[in-house]
Design an enzyme around this catalytic site. Sequence first.
Site, PDB file in Angstrom:
ATOM      1  N   ASN A 132      -0.906 -25.586  19.076  1.00 26.82           N
ATOM      2  CA  ASN A 132      -2.195 -26.884  18.775  1.00 26.82           C
ATOM      3  C   ASN A 132      -1.775 -27.961  19.435  1.00 26.82           C
ATOM      4  O   ASN A 132      -0.796 -28.213  19.863  1.00 26.82           O
ATOM      5  CB  ASN A 132      -3.002 -26.955  17.325  1.00 26.82           C
ATOM      6  CG  ASN A 132      -1.479 -27.317  16.974  1.00 26.82           C
ATOM      7  OD1 ASN A 132      -0.573 -28.011  16.650  1.00 26.82           O
ATOM      8  ND2 ASN A 132      -0.891 -25.895  15.798  1.00 26.82           N
TER       9      ASN A 132
ATOM     10  N   ASP B 139      -3.114 -20.353  12.168  1.00 26.77           N
ATOM     11  CA  ASP B 139      -3.171 -19.801  10.884  1.00 26.77           C
ATOM     12  C   ASP B 139      -3.798 -18.006  11.353  1.00 26.77           C
ATOM     13  O   ASP B 139      -2.935 -17.833  10.909  1.00 26.77           O
ATOM     14  CB  ASP B 139      -4.571 -20.346  11.342  1.00 26.77           C
ATOM     15  CG  ASP B 139      -4.382 -21.879  10.323  1.00 26.77           C
ATOM     16  OD1 ASP B 139      -4.165 -21.816   9.506  1.00 26.77           O
ATOM     17  OD2 ASP B 139      -5.627 -22.504  10.327  1.00 26.77           O
TER      18      ASP B 139
END
Length: 421
Positions: free
Chosen positions: A223, A293
């Site tokens: 990310n 995640d």
Amino acid sequence: MSFDLSVIPNKNIVLAVTGGIAAYKSAILVRRLKDAGFNVRVVMTQGAQAFITPLTFQALSGNPVHTELLNPEAEAGMGHIELARWADLLLVAPASCDTLAKFATGLADDLLSTLYLATKSPVWVAPAMNQQMWAAKATQRNLNTLVEDGVHVIMPDAGSQACGDVGLGRMPEPEDLAYQVTQYFHRAQRAIAEKFGLLAGKHVVITAGPTREAIDPVRYISNHSTGKMGFALAAACYAAGAKVTLIAGPVSLDTPNGVRRLNVSSAVQMLDLSMQMLDEGCDIFIATAAVADYRVAEVAEHKIKKAGDELNVSLIKNPDIVATIAGQQKRPFMVGFAAETRNVEEYAAGKLVAKKLDMIACNDVSRADIGFASDENAMTVFFADAYQLEKRDLEKASKQEIAQQLVEAIHDALWHEIEPV
Ligand code: C5P
């Protein structure tokens, strides 16, 4: 009255129990001290053992109980000198007339009286006895001597006594004693902070940056986190007198001065190192990392070749690092971050509870002027209910200034005066 804070990492209390009916209250006192985060070891005089068994205290404290001075077996475990050095506080509760007299005259004919002479730690006594014995001239004379010698005397309460008398001599309730002990350490810490920095002597562990989850040897999922907030916090904590370990995902930032940096790539590696830090002794854990995640279920051994119009990669959930650390029995003060694009405060407050955090700092990443890659940030800080602190709005400022305000928030939460409820 109750309070429930596990925020005193690594302080050791030797609780000495002497002969008196109030000894039963000391069993609850052990629990309250453990609830407040103290390590507790119990010493019992022979008199105490007539009222309550060592086994009770062993079970409650999680440590063997010390009863004898020159027992080779016990001395091999933790001898009296070692125990005297281990103590950050020697708390004698209840303290009998006999013990007070021994302390006042300097006798050393059993484990406790020897410990009293051998320890450098502060000594607190909570006398508990029949009101007539309390009022006796010899008892008062001994107490005066102890006060002159620097012992802190916790005054007994007045009321009905087990023997049927009414008057001064009741040991204060365990919750009250544990509260006084906790506030003592908080005050001491505030004095240290004033002199040496807000987080003086504490070990702070910070996770920062993104994690990288491999798909094959050349590709990964990640990310946009730059790690700037975590690195700014590391610098601010170091400037505040802390020892700082920064567990950094892949970012291109210089290591702040004085900070120990450990580089990781994946979430699993970040968790492994974080757990190792607990073994090393960690007082404050700050999770700023933007942990992926999910990770790839099966990382390909070789580069995946182009074939067909679709490629399906199966993902599995990553461990929640901050929640895992917060779930440990001996846990540090836990700080989390929440980056949200809507219902910011509501989601953050939910995470505070769900992840068992002590404090959470949240920001609205839908705003282009703050958050992720920006040099500025604006945050709202929430504290767990037990801290009795209002939420704090940190106005838009550089990440360095925000970091400084977060350090202040951590300090305030840890060591402010808490009202018993
Ligand atoms: O659940 P969410 O990712 O929004 O929670 C954010 C907080 O939890 C941050 O403090 C982040 O560092 C931490 N976190 C973590 N491990 C994860 C996911 C989030 O430590 N796997």
